[in-house]
Design a protein around this motif. Structure first.
Motif, PDB file in Angstrom:
ATOM      1  N   GLN A   1     -17.342  11.522 121.424  1.00 18.65           N
ATOM      2  CA  GLN A   1     -18.628  10.964 121.824  1.00 18.65           C
ATOM      3  C   GLN A   1     -18.518   9.476 122.115  1.00 18.65           C
ATOM      4  O   GLN A   1     -19.114   8.969 123.063  1.00 18.65           O
ATOM      5  CB  GLN A   1     -19.680  11.227 120.747  1.00 18.65           C
ATOM      6  N   ARG A   2     -17.742   8.786 121.274  1.00 16.05           N
ATOM      7  CA  ARG A   2     -17.591   7.343 121.455  1.00 16.05           C
ATOM      8  C   ARG A   2     -16.833   7.033 122.741  1.00 16.05           C
ATOM      9  O   ARG A   2     -17.167   6.092 123.468  1.00 16.05           O
ATOM     10  CB  ARG A   2     -16.854   6.750 120.257  1.00 16.05           C
ATOM     11  N   LEU A   3     -15.799   7.811 123.035  1.00 20.35           N
ATOM     12  CA  LEU A   3     -14.976   7.551 124.208  1.00 20.35           C
ATOM     13  C   LEU A   3     -15.642   7.987 125.509  1.00 20.35           C
ATOM     14  O   LEU A   3     -15.595   7.268 126.509  1.00 20.35           O
ATOM     15  CB  LEU A   3     -13.623   8.260 124.068  1.00 20.35           C
ATOM     16  N   TYR A   4     -16.258   9.168 125.498  1.00 21.51           N
ATOM     17  CA  TYR A   4     -16.682   9.775 126.757  1.00 21.51           C
ATOM     18  C   TYR A   4     -18.173  10.105 126.834  1.00 21.51           C
ATOM     19  O   TYR A   4     -18.619  10.675 127.819  1.00 21.51           O
ATOM     20  CB  TYR A   4     -15.866  11.050 127.010  1.00 21.51           C
ATOM     21  N   GLY A   5     -18.916   9.768 125.803  1.00 19.61           N
ATOM     22  CA  GLY A   5     -20.347  10.034 125.817  1.00 19.61           C
ATOM     23  C   GLY A   5     -20.689  11.343 125.131  1.00 19.61           C
ATOM     24  O   GLY A   5     -19.896  12.292 125.133  1.00 19.61           O
ATOM     25  N   LYS A   6     -21.890  11.398 124.563  1.00 17.31           N
ATOM     26  CA  LYS A   6     -22.303  12.558 123.784  1.00 17.31           C
ATOM     27  C   LYS A   6     -22.391  13.825 124.627  1.00 17.31           C
ATOM     28  O   LYS A   6     -21.943  14.892 124.206  1.00 17.31           O
ATOM     29  CB  LYS A   6     -23.645  12.284 123.105  1.00 17.31           C
ATOM     30  N   ASP A   7     -22.997  13.733 125.806  1.00 19.62           N
ATOM     31  CA  ASP A   7     -23.205  14.929 126.625  1.00 19.62           C
ATOM     32  C   ASP A   7     -21.878  15.572 127.013  1.00 19.62           C
ATOM     33  O   ASP A   7     -21.704  16.797 126.897  1.00 19.62           O
ATOM     34  CB  ASP A   7     -24.012  14.578 127.874  1.00 19.62           C
ATOM     35  N   TRP A   8     -20.939  14.761 127.482  1.00 15.75           N
ATOM     36  CA  TRP A   8     -19.650  15.299 127.897  1.00 15.75           C
ATOM     37  C   TRP A   8     -18.905  15.888 126.703  1.00 15.75           C
ATOM     38  O   TRP A   8     -18.324  16.975 126.785  1.00 15.75           O
ATOM     39  CB  TRP A   8     -18.810  14.196 128.539  1.00 15.75           C
ATOM     40  N   ALA A   9     -18.949  15.183 125.581  1.00 16.41           N
ATOM     41  CA  ALA A   9     -18.240  15.648 124.386  1.00 16.41           C
ATOM     42  C   ALA A   9     -18.801  16.976 123.884  1.00 16.41           C
ATOM     43  O   ALA A   9     -18.046  17.887 123.538  1.00 16.41           O
ATOM     44  CB  ALA A   9     -18.324  14.595 123.286  1.00 16.41           C
ATOM     45  N   GLU A  10     -20.113  17.106 123.844  1.00 14.00           N
ATOM     46  CA  GLU A  10     -20.719  18.343 123.343  1.00 14.00           C
ATOM     47  C   GLU A  10     -20.462  19.514 124.279  1.00 14.00           C
ATOM     48  O   GLU A  10     -20.215  20.641 123.835  1.00 14.00           O
ATOM     49  CB  GLU A  10     -22.228  18.142 123.139  1.00 14.00           C
ATOM     50  N   GLU A  11     -20.495  19.262 125.577  1.00 15.69           N
ATOM     51  CA  GLU A  11     -20.202  20.337 126.530  1.00 15.69           C
ATOM     52  C   GLU A  11     -18.752  20.794 126.384  1.00 15.69           C
ATOM     53  O   GLU A  11     -18.452  21.991 126.445  1.00 15.69           O
ATOM     54  CB  GLU A  11     -20.460  19.858 127.961  1.00 15.69           C
ATOM     55  N   LEU A  12     -17.862  19.842 126.156  1.00 14.70           N
ATOM     56  CA  LEU A  12     -16.454  20.167 125.974  1.00 14.70           C
ATOM     57  C   LEU A  12     -16.229  20.962 124.689  1.00 14.70           C
ATOM     58  O   LEU A  12     -15.560  22.001 124.685  1.00 14.70           O
ATOM     59  CB  LEU A  12     -15.630  18.882 125.946  1.00 14.70           C
ATOM     60  N   ILE A  13     -16.801  20.495 123.602  1.00 15.64           N
ATOM     61  CA  ILE A  13     -16.600  21.142 122.305  1.00 15.64           C
ATOM     62  C   ILE A  13     -17.156  22.559 122.291  1.00 15.64           C
ATOM     63  O   ILE A  13     -16.488  23.505 121.862  1.00 15.64           O
ATOM     64  CB  ILE A  13     -17.235  20.298 121.185  1.00 15.64           C
ATOM     65  N   ASN A  14     -18.378  22.720 122.772  1.00 20.53           N
ATOM     66  CA  ASN A  14     -19.050  24.015 122.680  1.00 20.53           C
ATOM     67  C   ASN A  14     -18.695  24.982 123.798  1.00 20.53           C
ATOM     68  O   ASN A  14     -18.835  26.199 123.636  1.00 20.53           O
ATOM     69  CB  ASN A  14     -20.571  23.797 122.653  1.00 20.53           C
ATOM     70  N   GLY A  15     -18.233  24.449 124.920  1.00 14.79           N
ATOM     71  CA  GLY A  15     -17.941  25.320 126.051  1.00 14.79           C
ATOM     72  C   GLY A  15     -16.478  25.591 126.294  1.00 14.79           C
ATOM     73  O   GLY A  15     -16.124  26.625 126.873  1.00 14.79           O
ATOM     74  N   VAL A  16     -15.588  24.694 125.841  1.00 10.46           N
ATOM     75  CA  VAL A  16     -14.168  24.838 126.143  1.00 10.46           C
ATOM     76  C   VAL A  16     -13.312  24.816 124.886  1.00 10.46           C
ATOM     77  O   VAL A  16     -12.519  25.719 124.648  1.00 10.46           O
ATOM     78  CB  VAL A  16     -13.697  23.726 127.117  1.00 10.46           C
ATOM     79  N   LEU A  17     -13.456  23.784 124.076  1.00 13.37           N
ATOM     80  CA  LEU A  17     -12.578  23.654 122.912  1.00 13.37           C
ATOM     81  C   LEU A  17     -12.853  24.709 121.862  1.00 13.37           C
ATOM     82  O   LEU A  17     -11.944  25.293 121.286  1.00 13.37           O
ATOM     83  CB  LEU A  17     -12.715  22.249 122.290  1.00 13.37           C
ATOM     84  N   PHE A  18     -14.137  24.933 121.570  1.00 15.64           N
ATOM     85  CA  PHE A  18     -14.539  25.882 120.527  1.00 15.64           C
ATOM     86  C   PHE A  18     -15.630  26.799 121.105  1.00 15.64           C
ATOM     87  O   PHE A  18     -16.750  26.777 120.625  1.00 15.64           O
ATOM     88  CB  PHE A  18     -15.067  25.146 119.305  1.00 15.64           C
ATOM     89  N   PRO A  19     -15.333  27.576 122.113  1.00 15.29           N
ATOM     90  CA  PRO A  19     -16.373  28.348 122.793  1.00 15.29           C
ATOM     91  C   PRO A  19     -17.010  29.394 121.885  1.00 15.29           C
ATOM     92  O   PRO A  19     -16.389  29.904 120.963  1.00 15.29           O
ATOM     93  CB  PRO A  19     -15.617  29.009 123.953  1.00 15.29           C
ATOM     94  N   THR A  20     -18.271  29.678 122.161  1.00 19.21           N
ATOM     95  CA  THR A  20     -18.986  30.672 121.378  1.00 19.21           C
ATOM     96  C   THR A  20     -18.551  32.086 121.717  1.00 19.21           C
ATOM     97  O   THR A  20     -18.804  33.022 120.979  1.00 19.21           O
ATOM     98  CB  THR A  20     -20.498  30.539 121.592  1.00 19.21           C
ATOM     99  N   THR A  21     -17.929  32.253 122.870  1.00 13.81           N
ATOM    100  CA  THR A  21     -17.380  33.558 123.259  1.00 13.81           C
ATOM    101  C   THR A  21     -15.911  33.395 123.569  1.00 13.81           C
ATOM    102  O   THR A  21     -15.476  32.371 124.105  1.00 13.81           O
ATOM    103  CB  THR A  21     -18.099  34.122 124.506  1.00 13.81           C
ATOM    104  N   LEU A  22     -15.141  34.437 123.248  1.00 16.13           N
ATOM    105  CA  LEU A  22     -13.705  34.405 123.501  1.00 16.13           C
ATOM    106  C   LEU A  22     -13.260  35.763 124.010  1.00 16.13           C
ATOM    107  O   LEU A  22     -13.590  36.767 123.396  1.00 16.13           O
ATOM    108  CB  LEU A  22     -12.931  34.054 122.222  1.00 16.13           C
TER     109      LEU A  22
END
Length: 363
Positions: free
Chosen positions: A342-363
């Motif tokens: 969040q600090r490096l790239y902003g909250k919106d980008w970080a949350e989209e990355l975490i929830n959609g790619v890094l730790f997706p809700t579906t696999l």
């Protein structure tokens, strides 16, 4: 923050990175993701590779990154198989007081085919590998070269998820293969953290090393090889001989569920730390990667000869799939890298990355 608190925070960071790739590197890598699974039972998947860029030390962890992706038959071409949205594939954040940047690159590949397979064929459904991810976090100069400095940040994460819907034909039991996770982290202050593991998705007995049964019985000889590789580099804390790589310290109880008895976990901080990473850690990394591909090869061969079968449906009572999803949920909720992203790239980008790619809700 006390030294012990810093150590715990660093360990939690490594533990979180071992799964879905948090990552950062240079943008050119993102433009050409790899996508072919290298399996010995498919000889056409073993083309002669050109001389690899991992012979150079320009970028700190390039040789680790390239080695793994060449095992997957990395091709220097664009691919529609990459599942990362374009807006998340790369990002950069300027380093205050300099012309340097912390550059991010994200990859996630979920389809693996023969090189001669048409896009409408379903042979990818027979692959033992379901998902491969790599990740970089790298401090770069304005000329896009890695900044090799005790105060720079370098992170490499490489992860592979096996297919969870594989059953033994005779017993119908699910094949609970572990997740492969590798992290090599360099932090400001000459602090280097290394974690290599075959991470269990089904509970195992971590107290009984030889009886852990991380692999199904048929592949127990491969677990013996993993035991030997781990012992070669890092003996248990009660051994009398000095280990090649010292044990990195106690793993937090909440993270123990996701570590095997064969986890190679070390912290380096002496004047030879960078050299140790480039030599001893490099050797250990290749042995762990090679063995995991040997496991995939063995499983793929048994799928092809009919000893194992693939169930296409996402079964609700599948313990392996459930374990992988539980793993993702734990990391998604407890990701200590969230504030940094969040600090490096902003909250919106970080949350989209975490929830959609890094730790997706579906696999």
């Amino acid at each position: 923050m006390t030294p012990s608190a810093i150590t715990m925070a660093a360990l939690l960071l490594v533990a979180s990175l071992i799964l879905p790739n948090l990552s950062y590197a240079f943008a050119p890598l993102c433009s050409s993701p790899p996508y072919h699974y290298h399996c010995k039972v498919f000889p056409q998947l073993q083309p002669k590779l050109e001389k690899s860029s991992y012979t150079t030390s320009l970028h700190l962890y390039n040789k680790f990154h390239d080695y793994a992706w060449e095992k997957l038959n990395y091709k220097d071409e664009s691919s529609t198989m990459c599942t990362v949205p374009d807006n998340l594939k790369t990002n950069k954040s300027p380093v205050k007081g300099s012309d340097n940047n912390v550059v991010a690159c994200i990859r996630s590949i979920s389809e693996f085919r023969n090189s001669d397979t048409r896009s409408d064929d379903k042979i990818k459904n027979l692959e033992a590998l379901r998902l491969a991810r790599s990740a970089f976090l790298e401090t770069q100069t304005n000329s896009s070269e890695a900044l090799i400095s005790p105060m720079a940040i370098h992170v490499l994460n490489f992860v592979m998820f096996p297919t969870p819907n594989i059953r033994n034909v005779s017993s119908s039991a699910h094949l609970g293969l572990p997740i492969f996770g590798a992290d090599i982290v360099s932090l400001p202050g000459n602090k280097h953290l290394v974690a290599l593991d075959f991470q269990p998705v089904l509970p195992i007995n971590n107290e009984a090393e030889l009886g852990a049964k991380l692999f199904p019985e048929k592949y127990s000889h491969l677990e013996t090889k993993l035991f030997d590789i781990h012992a070669k580099y890092q003996q248990r804390s009660d051994d009398t001989t000095e280990p090649v790589l010292p044990w990195g310290g106690d793993i937090p109880p909440q993270a123990m569920r996701w570590f095997s008895p064969y986890a190679l976990w070390t912290r380096l901080g002496d004047e030879n730390a960078m050299q140790t990473v480039s030599t001893i850690v490099w050797d250990a990394y290749r042995e762990y990667v090679d063995l995991y591909f040997e496991v995939l090869d063995a499983v793929q061969e048994d799928l092809d000869n009919g000893e194992l079968k693939m169930t296409i449906s996402e079964e609700e009572n599948n313990p392996v799939l459930g374990g992988q999803r539980e793993y993702l949920e734990y990391r998604r909720i407890n990701d200590p890298a969230r504030p940094m992203l969040q600090r490096l790239y902003g909250k919106d980008w970080a949350e989209e990355l975490i929830n959609g790619v890094l730790f997706p809700t579906t696999l």
